[in-house]
Motif scaffolding. Structure first.
Motif, PDB file in Angstrom:
ATOM      1  N   SER A  36      24.044  68.158   3.161  1.00  0.00           N
ATOM      2  CA  SER A  36      25.314  68.163   2.412  1.00  0.00           C
ATOM      3  C   SER A  36      25.599  66.805   1.794  1.00  0.00           C
ATOM      4  O   SER A  36      25.985  66.711   0.627  1.00  0.00           O
ATOM      5  CB  SER A  36      26.472  68.543   3.333  1.00  0.00           C
ATOM      6  N   LYS A  37      25.408  65.760   2.581  1.00  0.00           N
ATOM      7  CA  LYS A  37      25.684  64.419   2.076  1.00  0.00           C
ATOM      8  C   LYS A  37      24.720  64.057   0.956  1.00  0.00           C
ATOM      9  O   LYS A  37      25.125  63.548  -0.089  1.00  0.00           O
ATOM     10  CB  LYS A  37      25.593  63.393   3.199  1.00  0.00           C
ATOM     11  N   ALA A  40      25.607  66.129  -2.180  1.00  0.00           N
ATOM     12  CA  ALA A  40      26.859  65.689  -2.799  1.00  0.00           C
ATOM     13  C   ALA A  40      26.665  64.377  -3.557  1.00  0.00           C
ATOM     14  O   ALA A  40      27.165  64.213  -4.676  1.00  0.00           O
ATOM     15  CB  ALA A  40      27.947  65.538  -1.744  1.00  0.00           C
ATOM     16  N   LEU A  41      25.928  63.450  -2.973  1.00  0.00           N
ATOM     17  CA  LEU A  41      25.706  62.167  -3.630  1.00  0.00           C
ATOM     18  C   LEU A  41      24.789  62.309  -4.845  1.00  0.00           C
ATOM     19  O   LEU A  41      25.012  61.665  -5.874  1.00  0.00           O
ATOM     20  CB  LEU A  41      25.147  61.151  -2.636  1.00  0.00           C
ATOM     21  N   LEU A  44      26.887  63.707  -7.581  1.00  0.00           N
ATOM     22  CA  LEU A  44      27.801  62.692  -8.105  1.00  0.00           C
ATOM     23  C   LEU A  44      27.107  61.836  -9.161  1.00  0.00           C
ATOM     24  O   LEU A  44      27.723  61.430 -10.146  1.00  0.00           O
ATOM     25  CB  LEU A  44      28.302  61.809  -6.964  1.00  0.00           C
ATOM     26  N   TYR A  65      37.489  62.074 -11.279  1.00  0.00           N
ATOM     27  CA  TYR A  65      36.337  62.751 -10.672  1.00  0.00           C
ATOM     28  C   TYR A  65      36.820  63.864  -9.728  1.00  0.00           C
ATOM     29  O   TYR A  65      36.349  65.000  -9.794  1.00  0.00           O
ATOM     30  CB  TYR A  65      35.468  61.752  -9.910  1.00  0.00           C
ATOM     31  N   ARG A  69      36.291  67.939 -10.151  1.00  0.00           N
ATOM     32  CA  ARG A  69      35.662  68.761  -9.109  1.00  0.00           C
ATOM     33  C   ARG A  69      36.565  69.942  -8.736  1.00  0.00           C
ATOM     34  O   ARG A  69      36.100  71.055  -8.561  1.00  0.00           O
ATOM     35  CB  ARG A  69      35.370  67.925  -7.859  1.00  0.00           C
ATOM     36  N   THR A  74      35.960  73.739  -6.670  1.00  0.00           N
ATOM     37  CA  THR A  74      35.600  73.086  -5.414  1.00  0.00           C
ATOM     38  C   THR A  74      36.859  72.906  -4.577  1.00  0.00           C
ATOM     39  O   THR A  74      37.896  72.478  -5.078  1.00  0.00           O
ATOM     40  CB  THR A  74      34.953  71.714  -5.695  1.00  0.00           C
ATOM     41  N   THR A  78      36.174  69.771   0.444  1.00  0.00           N
ATOM     42  CA  THR A  78      34.872  69.364  -0.081  1.00  0.00           C
ATOM     43  C   THR A  78      35.017  68.135  -0.967  1.00  0.00           C
ATOM     44  O   THR A  78      34.207  67.208  -0.883  1.00  0.00           O
ATOM     45  CB  THR A  78      34.217  70.513  -0.869  1.00  0.00           C
ATOM     46  N   VAL A  79      36.042  68.112  -1.795  1.00  0.00           N
ATOM     47  CA  VAL A  79      36.286  66.951  -2.655  1.00  0.00           C
ATOM     48  C   VAL A  79      36.568  65.729  -1.783  1.00  0.00           C
ATOM     49  O   VAL A  79      36.040  64.638  -2.030  1.00  0.00           O
ATOM     50  CB  VAL A  79      37.440  67.208  -3.640  1.00  0.00           C
ATOM     51  N   GLN A  81      35.497  65.225   1.201  1.00  0.00           N
ATOM     52  CA  GLN A  81      34.230  64.848   1.804  1.00  0.00           C
ATOM     53  C   GLN A  81      33.371  64.074   0.800  1.00  0.00           C
ATOM     54  O   GLN A  81      32.732  63.078   1.152  1.00  0.00           O
ATOM     55  CB  GLN A  81      33.499  66.104   2.262  1.00  0.00           C
ATOM     56  N   ASP A  82      33.359  64.494  -0.454  1.00  0.00           N
ATOM     57  CA  ASP A  82      32.626  63.780  -1.498  1.00  0.00           C
ATOM     58  C   ASP A  82      33.113  62.326  -1.589  1.00  0.00           C
ATOM     59  O   ASP A  82      32.309  61.401  -1.722  1.00  0.00           O
ATOM     60  CB  ASP A  82      32.821  64.430  -2.863  1.00  0.00           C
TER      61      ASP A  82
END
Length: 89
Positions: A36-37, A40-41, A44, A65, A69, A74, A78-79, A81-82
């Motif tokens: 997930s990380k 997500a990165l 981005l 940003y 999202r 989203t 989740t946002v 977490q991003d």
């Protein structure tokens, strides 16, 4: 050398794109991050925020940003977490 949020930074870092910093982070911790990380990165990096220079990063850019999202459907968690993932970079 400049000071950025209390940390000494070299001009070369301040002249880096967010996507470049994220990519360096992903390479440094390859195999140690969750899917997930990492996803997500990587995602981005493909956004307008990823194309922003660190020296030009503003609160408004991060808010834009997050809003973009949310507009794609989203969820708020989740946002959030991003943004936490971005903060670790």
């Amino acid at each position: 050398m400049y000071w950025f949020q209390g940390v000494a930074c070299h001009i070369s870092i301040l002249a880096s794109f967010i996507a470049d910093l994220v990519t360096d982070y992903l390479e440094e911790f390859e195999g140690k991050l969750g899917r997930s990380k990492s996803y997500a990165l990587e995602a981005l990096c493909e956004t307008e925020l990823g194309e922003t220079l660190l020296c030009e990063l503003t609160t408004q850019a991060v808010v834009n940003y997050a809003r973009a999202r949310r507009k794609t459907g989203t969820g708020g968690s989740t946002v959030n977490q991003d943004l936490i993932f971005l903060g670790t970079v």
